[in-house]
Design a protein around this motif. Structure first.
Motif, PDB file in Angstrom:
ATOM      1  N   SER A 309       0.793  -1.047  -0.082  1.00  0.00           N
ATOM      2  CA  SER A 309       0.479  -0.258  -0.165  1.00  0.00           C
ATOM      3  C   SER A 309       1.103   1.278   0.310  1.00  0.00           C
ATOM      4  N   THR A 310       2.380   1.136   0.503  1.00  0.00           N
ATOM      5  CA  THR A 310       3.305   2.168   0.210  1.00  0.00           C
ATOM      6  C   THR A 310       2.902   2.607  -1.246  1.00  0.00           C
ATOM      7  N   VAL A 311       3.733   1.586  -2.077  1.00  0.00           N
ATOM      8  CA  VAL A 311       3.934   1.520  -2.665  1.00  0.00           C
ATOM      9  C   VAL A 311       2.880   2.485  -4.035  1.00  0.00           C
ATOM     10  N   GLY A 312       1.888   2.468  -3.696  1.00  0.00           N
ATOM     11  CA  GLY A 312       0.722   2.770  -3.965  1.00  0.00           C
ATOM     12  C   GLY A 312      -0.055   4.887  -3.801  1.00  0.00           C
ATOM     13  N   GLN A 313       0.203   4.508  -2.089  1.00  0.00           N
ATOM     14  CA  GLN A 313      -0.137   5.662  -2.135  1.00  0.00           C
ATOM     15  C   GLN A 313       1.215   6.486  -2.274  1.00  0.00           C
ATOM     16  N   LEU A 314       2.566   6.220  -2.369  1.00  0.00           N
ATOM     17  CA  LEU A 314       3.324   7.206  -2.424  1.00  0.00           C
ATOM     18  C   LEU A 314       2.781   7.570  -4.781  1.00  0.00           C
ATOM     19  N   GLY A 315       1.717   7.244  -5.004  1.00  0.00           N
ATOM     20  CA  GLY A 315       1.886   7.357  -6.140  1.00  0.00           C
ATOM     21  C   GLY A 315       1.354   8.342  -6.510  1.00  0.00           C
ATOM     22  N   TYR A 316       0.396   8.999  -5.069  1.00  0.00           N
ATOM     23  CA  TYR A 316      -0.152  10.189  -4.972  1.00  0.00           C
ATOM     24  C   TYR A 316       0.271  11.254  -4.982  1.00  0.00           C
ATOM     25  N   LEU A 317       1.518  11.075  -4.506  1.00  0.00           N
ATOM     26  CA  LEU A 317       2.512  12.552  -4.490  1.00  0.00           C
ATOM     27  C   LEU A 317       2.860  12.695  -5.456  1.00  0.00           C
ATOM     28  N   MET A 318       2.768  12.030  -6.543  1.00  0.00           N
ATOM     29  CA  MET A 318       3.731  12.641  -7.577  1.00  0.00           C
ATOM     30  C   MET A 318       3.095  12.691  -8.647  1.00  0.00           C
ATOM     31  N   LEU A 319       1.736  12.795  -8.801  1.00  0.00           N
ATOM     32  CA  LEU A 319       0.674  13.859  -8.715  1.00  0.00           C
ATOM     33  C   LEU A 319       0.676  15.326  -8.770  1.00  0.00           C
ATOM     34  N   ALA A 320       1.894  15.689  -8.161  1.00  0.00           N
ATOM     35  CA  ALA A 320       1.991  17.108  -7.843  1.00  0.00           C
ATOM     36  C   ALA A 320       2.463  17.454  -8.799  1.00  0.00           C
ATOM     37  N   PHE A 321       3.772  16.726  -9.607  1.00  0.00           N
ATOM     38  CA  PHE A 321       4.549  16.977 -10.569  1.00  0.00           C
ATOM     39  C   PHE A 321       3.152  17.776 -11.797  1.00  0.00           C
ATOM     40  N   PRO A 322       3.023  17.236 -12.009  1.00  0.00           N
ATOM     41  CA  PRO A 322       1.984  17.922 -13.276  1.00  0.00           C
ATOM     42  C   PRO A 322       1.258  18.655 -13.152  1.00  0.00           C
ATOM     43  N   LEU A 323       0.321  18.764 -11.380  1.00  0.00           N
ATOM     44  CA  LEU A 323      -0.315  19.411 -11.699  1.00  0.00           C
ATOM     45  C   LEU A 323       0.272  21.333 -10.772  1.00  0.00           C
ATOM     46  N   LEU A 324       1.524  20.846 -11.092  1.00  0.00           N
ATOM     47  CA  LEU A 324       2.641  22.251 -10.595  1.00  0.00           C
ATOM     48  C   LEU A 324       3.386  22.345 -11.936  1.00  0.00           C
ATOM     49  N   ALA A 325       3.164  21.590 -12.997  1.00  0.00           N
ATOM     50  CA  ALA A 325       3.800  22.861 -13.811  1.00  0.00           C
ATOM     51  C   ALA A 325       3.518  23.011 -15.191  1.00  0.00           C
ATOM     52  N   GLY A 326       3.441  24.553 -15.445  1.00  0.00           N
ATOM     53  CA  GLY A 326       2.351  25.202 -16.656  1.00  0.00           C
ATOM     54  C   GLY A 326       1.202  25.266 -15.981  1.00  0.00           C
ATOM     55  N   THR A 327       0.949  24.738 -15.097  1.00  0.00           N
ATOM     56  CA  THR A 327      -1.065  24.995 -14.247  1.00  0.00           C
ATOM     57  C   THR A 327      -1.012  26.464 -13.763  1.00  0.00           C
ATOM     58  N   SER A 328      -1.817  27.040 -13.774  1.00  0.00           N
ATOM     59  CA  SER A 328      -2.231  28.456 -13.208  1.00  0.00           C
ATOM     60  C   SER A 328      -2.009  28.530 -11.384  1.00  0.00           C
ATOM     61  N   ALA A 329      -1.931  29.166 -10.976  1.00  0.00           N
ATOM     62  CA  ALA A 329      -2.010  29.734  -9.265  1.00  0.00           C
ATOM     63  C   ALA A 329      -2.340  29.388  -9.011  1.00  0.00           C
ATOM     64  N   ALA A 330      -3.939  29.253  -9.046  1.00  0.00           N
ATOM     65  CA  ALA A 330      -4.460  28.587  -8.705  1.00  0.00           C
ATOM     66  C   ALA A 330      -4.472  26.950  -8.112  1.00  0.00           C
ATOM     67  N   VAL A 331      -3.829  26.706  -8.882  1.00  0.00           N
ATOM     68  CA  VAL A 331      -3.483  24.853  -9.144  1.00  0.00           C
ATOM     69  C   VAL A 331      -2.936  24.285  -8.634  1.00  0.00           C
ATOM     70  N   ALA A 332      -1.333  25.655  -9.111  1.00  0.00           N
ATOM     71  CA  ALA A 332      -0.520  25.577  -7.925  1.00  0.00           C
ATOM     72  C   ALA A 332      -0.545  25.124  -6.823  1.00  0.00           C
ATOM     73  N   THR A 333      -1.328  26.707  -5.841  1.00  0.00           N
ATOM     74  CA  THR A 333      -1.425  26.757  -4.279  1.00  0.00           C
ATOM     75  C   THR A 333      -2.231  25.015  -3.455  1.00  0.00           C
ATOM     76  N   LEU A 334      -3.099  24.639  -4.404  1.00  0.00           N
ATOM     77  CA  LEU A 334      -3.459  23.113  -4.096  1.00  0.00           C
ATOM     78  C   LEU A 334      -3.522  22.579  -4.172  1.00  0.00           C
ATOM     79  N   ALA A 335      -2.517  21.944  -5.426  1.00  0.00           N
ATOM     80  CA  ALA A 335      -1.567  20.542  -5.274  1.00  0.00           C
ATOM     81  C   ALA A 335      -0.350  21.064  -4.438  1.00  0.00           C
ATOM     82  N   TRP A 336      -0.174  22.238  -4.255  1.00  0.00           N
ATOM     83  CA  TRP A 336       1.081  22.111  -3.332  1.00  0.00           C
ATOM     84  C   TRP A 336       0.975  21.633  -2.007  1.00  0.00           C
ATOM     85  N   GLN A 337      -0.793  22.292  -1.309  1.00  0.00           N
ATOM     86  CA  GLN A 337      -0.959  22.479  -0.448  1.00  0.00           C
ATOM     87  C   GLN A 337      -1.011  20.079  -0.314  1.00  0.00           C
TER      88      GLN A 337
END
Lengths: 490, 501
Positions: A309-337
């Protein structure tokens, strides 16, 4: 956010470094005089999180702390902002929990005191290394801390001394060394290009280009290996099968996350606009979510379910990269938190779950899922703890996992990146599937059961408190998220 | 006591009870019983206090921020307190019933612990002040009912629990995504802030329609709307008090209540009508009513028949919402309470037959009226109410639905109502006939499947009293429907003060 002053306040700096180094000293002390009971340990370690709490308070009032240490020619940079302070606090709380738990665990598994004594200095070293990773702001310090953390972790994995533990531990060491090699190559390339190693300096001087890309790819590969991100996760599940429970708890909760944290730091500074690469990382994370979930669903032994389950849950963290790259500030703030809340939620819940699973296995004397039949009657306490921790892992309310998932979904929907919504849905359903597979076994009534071994009450209590902390963080997320928003955004 | 504290105290009564029960040892039977009943009474008192306060114009609210632009909100409004009142009243009876039902059975600590968590979640659902808070308690309800559904630990119970989770957890996710999308679109909507969505640009309207159906799909699983009802009949393997709880108070009602909140407090009834959503609701409800009744007719066992009857009866609430008019709305709100009272009675009675005489099949009920007259009387009251006979409360629901349909200009709904009432009669009257008019073991014909003499009365007093009490409530609420604080009067008040379209 304003920096307190060019020369950081002496008191805060002193407290920070004392808080970082104390665990190692305590570990050495405990090596010589192994602790026998939980309560004194609790008293000795509790000042650490309190000190960090005070530091966080200071940071919230006056901005970030940063500084440079010069060792002759070498300049070592460090900084403390809201995010780093919170991670330090999390580390100390988990250190407190796993150290206290370890005392009871040694008694329960009846290992000779001398055999177990090696655990303490390694634990102290690990805590110090983690602390330094959170506050370090240059690649050299990060490298040293990363190696120290890896070696301590491998050492702890080898401690049980059984054949399986040795094989898994050596494999872990091999992977970690390959990861370090990739990291060193990347660092060397960066040093060649820009001539400096501090993160802010690198961010200012590094130009996007082939060399930077190759360096970043090497750094990322090394870190992904150490963070057990799909498809480089092969070493993770075996080491947990034979490791002692407090070791697994700390490892699954924090050690793998440290590499992720470093990767995030570097990515945000060196290649924040690399959308395609960020999506690649997001896709790797998605596959991790699915694959880890499937493997956890299939696993036969309780500890394997938790490890996969750790392997799976770590995957959630990786979703931050596409949500932080080249997105609006609002999206980035949400994804960062969302990312850091998810990290904290998973850290506490996973530690609690490893401990609860360890308690179940120890008390029932069996490690297979099918042997859990009837434990809901005999071992309600650890089973309840397992369930509460699982609520966070499934991302159901009112846990911090839920709040983090809400933020992540909100970011994905706001950005119109529906793929991640699908991944989150799949991940949630898979995690529910493997969690309830365990609980279902425990609810079976018509099974013969042998006697259960009584465990020290503290072992159950620590796990329960951690699980409840992860649950409570869900609705109490305002304070840490405000700190994260105020400082630490890239 | 200030408003927020009272709200929190009401919620914590059940939460702390759950905590204490988990801490008490399994054998502490007396302490647990005292705690259960004491907490149920305290909670009922607190809710009654709030009902009284609300009717005098006091406000009860509590909120704190969780995320940027999103708060955890508890608020007692007339509609919410109505649902809270129903659940706390029926909870008292269900608790009494469960104590009697589970006497001497294993795992009672686990049962009552999760039982109390279940009350807490239902109360949270009724007092939630925005969709986020609603979702928290809605999912908590899923989690706390699972151990109750699988309580017996048999292969069948575990399988039913699996089906239950598959339906409800998936629905919870659908709901969550719908709510987040709505949040992205319009921000944090407190219940009652209907102007937010109504004020959105016209080009957002198709999106709103889509989101509405996503959310309805999420709520529809718990409300057991066809075709999302599959979990409900299977969950019948659970002990009788759990069935009573799932059907009358907690789970299906939570779904129906969610639809009520969505239509009246988030979208607003006028916007829903403008977007053409209500016609769809009426269609779904009509199909569910007829399908549920038909399936009920085909069942040979008592509890599954009652289960399909629930599928059909809960859809009356949705039908009332869809009628877009004050009378339909009154019907919807009052049926929320009426169905709870009647259905809980029927399930208590079914449990009594099973416990005392071992009867599960309908054709074993012959002549049971003579052996268990009070239980059978209570059953008769509930069944006649379901058919819609005055003076039982069920009559008023159907009356207001019918007049509401005419007011809304949908006379074909009357045909659905008539067909459904005929079907209700077709599946309830034969049971009543068997109970009272066919000769059974007490007349010297055959014997009971498994008779146990549980008490000096016709059965254990703890089982008998709740059944009779809820039957009386459904009668009295019908007889005194015009009096202040009766369900119908309160529903009318809610409609008049807040929701008049």
């Amino acid at each position: 956010m304003s920096v307190l002053s060019a020369v950081p306040l002496a008191a805060e700096t002193a407290v920070l470094w004392v808080a970082l180094l104390i665990p190692s000293l305590l570990g050495l002390l405990a090596w010589r005089f192994p602790p026998q009971r939980m309560r004194p340990l609790l008293l000795v370690i509790t000042p650490l999180p309190l000190a960090t709490f005070w530091l966080l308070h200071r940071v919230a009032m006056g901005g970030e702390l940063e500084g440079v240490w010069s060792l002759g020619e070498l300049l070592l940079y460090w900084r403390l902002d809201g995010l780093r302070g919170l991670l330090l606090l999390l580390t100390q709380l988990l250190l407190l929990a796993s150290a206290t738990y370890a005392v009871g665990h040694r008694r329960a598994i009846a290992v000779a005191e001398r055999t177990f004594a090696g655990f303490w200095p390694l634990l102290g070293g690990l805590a110090t290394a983690l602390g330094i990773i959170w506050v370090a702001a240059d690649l050299l310090t990060l490298y040293v801390a990363l190696e120290l953390m890896g070696l301590c972790a491998v050492g702890m994995m080898l401690l049980p001394g059984k054949q399986a533990a040795l094989v898994a531990g050596m494999r872990y060491l091999l992977y970690a060394l390959v990861g370090s090699l990739a990291w060193l190559l990347g660092v060397a390339l960066l040093l060649g290009v820009s001539g400096r190693l501090d993160l802010s300096g690198l961010a200012a001087t590094t130009q996007p280009g082939t060399v930077t890309s190759i360096a970043m790819a090497l750094l990322a590969a090394g870190l992904l290996l150490k963070a057990a991100i799909f498809p480089l996760h092969g070493w993770l599940a075996p080491v947990h099968a034979s490791a002692w429970t407090p070791v697994s708890a700390l490892h699954g909760a924090l050690v793998v996350k440290a590499s992720f944290f470093i990767l995030m730091q570097l990515w945000q500074r060196l290649v924040p606009e690399a959308v395609a690469a960020a999506w690649l990382l997001g896709l790797l994370g998605s596959m991790a979510v699915v694959w880890g979930g499937l493997q956890a669903w299939r696993a036969q032994a309780l500890k394997q379910v938790v490890a996969w389950s750790t392997v799976g849950q770590l995957g959630y963290l990786m979703l931050a990269f596409p949500l932080l790259a080249g997105t609006s500030a609002a999206v980035a703030t949400l994804a960062w938190q969302a990312t850091w809340l998810q990290l904290a939620a998973h850290a506490m819940a996973k530690a609690a779950m490893f401990m609860a699973a360890g308690n179940l296995v120890l008390a029932a004397g069996e490690g297979r899922l099918t042997d859990l039949a009837g434990t809901s009657r005999q071992l309600p306490f650890p089973l309840m703890t397992f369930g509460i921790a699982a609520v966070t892992l499934m991302g159901l309310p009112p846990s911090a996992g839920f709040t983090a998932k809400w933020l992540l979904l909100q970011a994905a929907i706001l950005a119109g990146q529906w793929l991640w919504v699908a991944v989150l849905v799949a991940g949630t359903l898979l995690s529910a599937a493997y969690v309830f597979r365990v609980l279902r076994c425990a609810f079976v009534e018509d099974a013969t059961r042998q006697e259960v071994q009584p465990l020290p009450a503290g072992m159950n209590l620590i796990a329960l408190l951690l699980a409840l902390a992860a649950l409570g963080l869900g609705l109490g997320a305002d304070w840490p998220l405000a700190l994260i928003r105020a400082g630490g955004m890239p | 006591m200030s408003g927020g504290v009272l709200l929190l105290a009401t919620l914590c009564t059940s939460l702390f009870t759950a905590l204490l029960i988990f801490l008490l040892p399994e054998r502490a039977f007396r302490a647990r019983t005292g705690l259960n009943l004491g907490a149920a009474l305290v909670k009922l008192t607190l809710v009654a206090w709030m009902v009284w306060g609300l009717s005098r114009g006091h406000a009860y609210a509590l909120e704190f921020p969780v995320l940027e632009g999103l708060a955890f909100v508890l608020r007692a409004d007339a509609l919410g307190i109505m649902f809270a009142g129903l659940s706390s009243l029926l909870w008292l009876f269900t608790t009494i019933y469960a104590i009697g039902y589970l006497e001497d059975s294993p795992n009672r600590k686990r049962f009552f612990g999760f039982f109390s968590l279940c009350v807490a979640s239902t109360l949270g659902i009724s007092l939630a002040g925005n969709l986020f808070t609603f979702l928290i308690f809605y999912e908590l309800l899923t989690l706390s009912t699972y151990p109750l559904v699988v309580h017996r630990g048999t292969a069948k119970a575990l399988a039913a629990g699996g089906v239950y989770l598959r339906f409800t957890l998936t629905a919870g996710l659908v709901l969550m995504i719908g709510m987040i999308a709505l949040h992205v679109l319009a921000g944090d909507i407190r219940f009652g802030e209907r102007e937010i969505l109504a004020g959105l640009d016209l080009d957002r309207r198709p999106l709103l329609v889509g989101l509405f159906w996503v959310l309805i799909a999420g709520f529809g699983v718990k409300a057991a709307l066809v075709p999302l009802h599959g979990w409900l009949p299977r969950a019948m393997v659970a002990p009788a008090p759990v069935s009573a709880l799932l059907h009358a108070v907690a789970v299906v009602k939570a779904g129906a209540f969610g639809i009520v909140r969505l239509v009246y407090d988030v979208y607003g009834i006028e916007l829903s009508a403008e977007l053409g959503l209500l016609a769809g609701l009426v269609a779904v409800a009509s199909v569910t009513i007829l399908y549920g009744s038909l399936r009920a007719l085909a069942q040979q066992e008592l509890k599954p028949r009652l289960a399909y009857s629930t599928v059909s009866q809960v859809a009356y609430i949705v039908l009332g919402i869809g009628l877009f008019g004050p009378l339909g709305t009154i019907a919807a709100f009052s049926h929320l309470l009426h169905q709870g009272l009647m259905k809980v009675t029927l399930f208590f009675c079914a449990g009594n037959y099973a416990e005392e005489l071992g009867i599960h099949r309908i054709d074993d009920l012959d002549g049971a009226g003579r052996r268990m007259p009070l239980t059978s009387l209570a059953f008769t009251v509930g069944a006649l109410g379901m058919i819609g006979l005055p003076p039982v409360v069920g009559f008023f629901s159907k009356w207001y639905l019918g007049t509401g349909a005419i007011q809304a200009g949908m006379p074909w709904v009357i045909a659905v109502l008539v067909a459904s009432s005929l079907l209700n009669a077709a599946y309830f009257l034969p049971i009543l006939g068997r109970l009272w008019f066919l000769p059974g073991p007490d007349h010297g014909v055959g014997e009971w499947p498994e008779e146990r003499r549980l008490g000096r009365l016709e059965t254990h007093a703890w089982l008998l009293v709740p059944a009779v009490a809820t039957a009386l409530f459904s009668l009295v609420a019908g007889l005194l429907a015009g009096m202040p604080f009766s369900p119908l009067e309160w529903a009318t008040r809610v409609v008049n003060t807040e929701y008049l379209p």
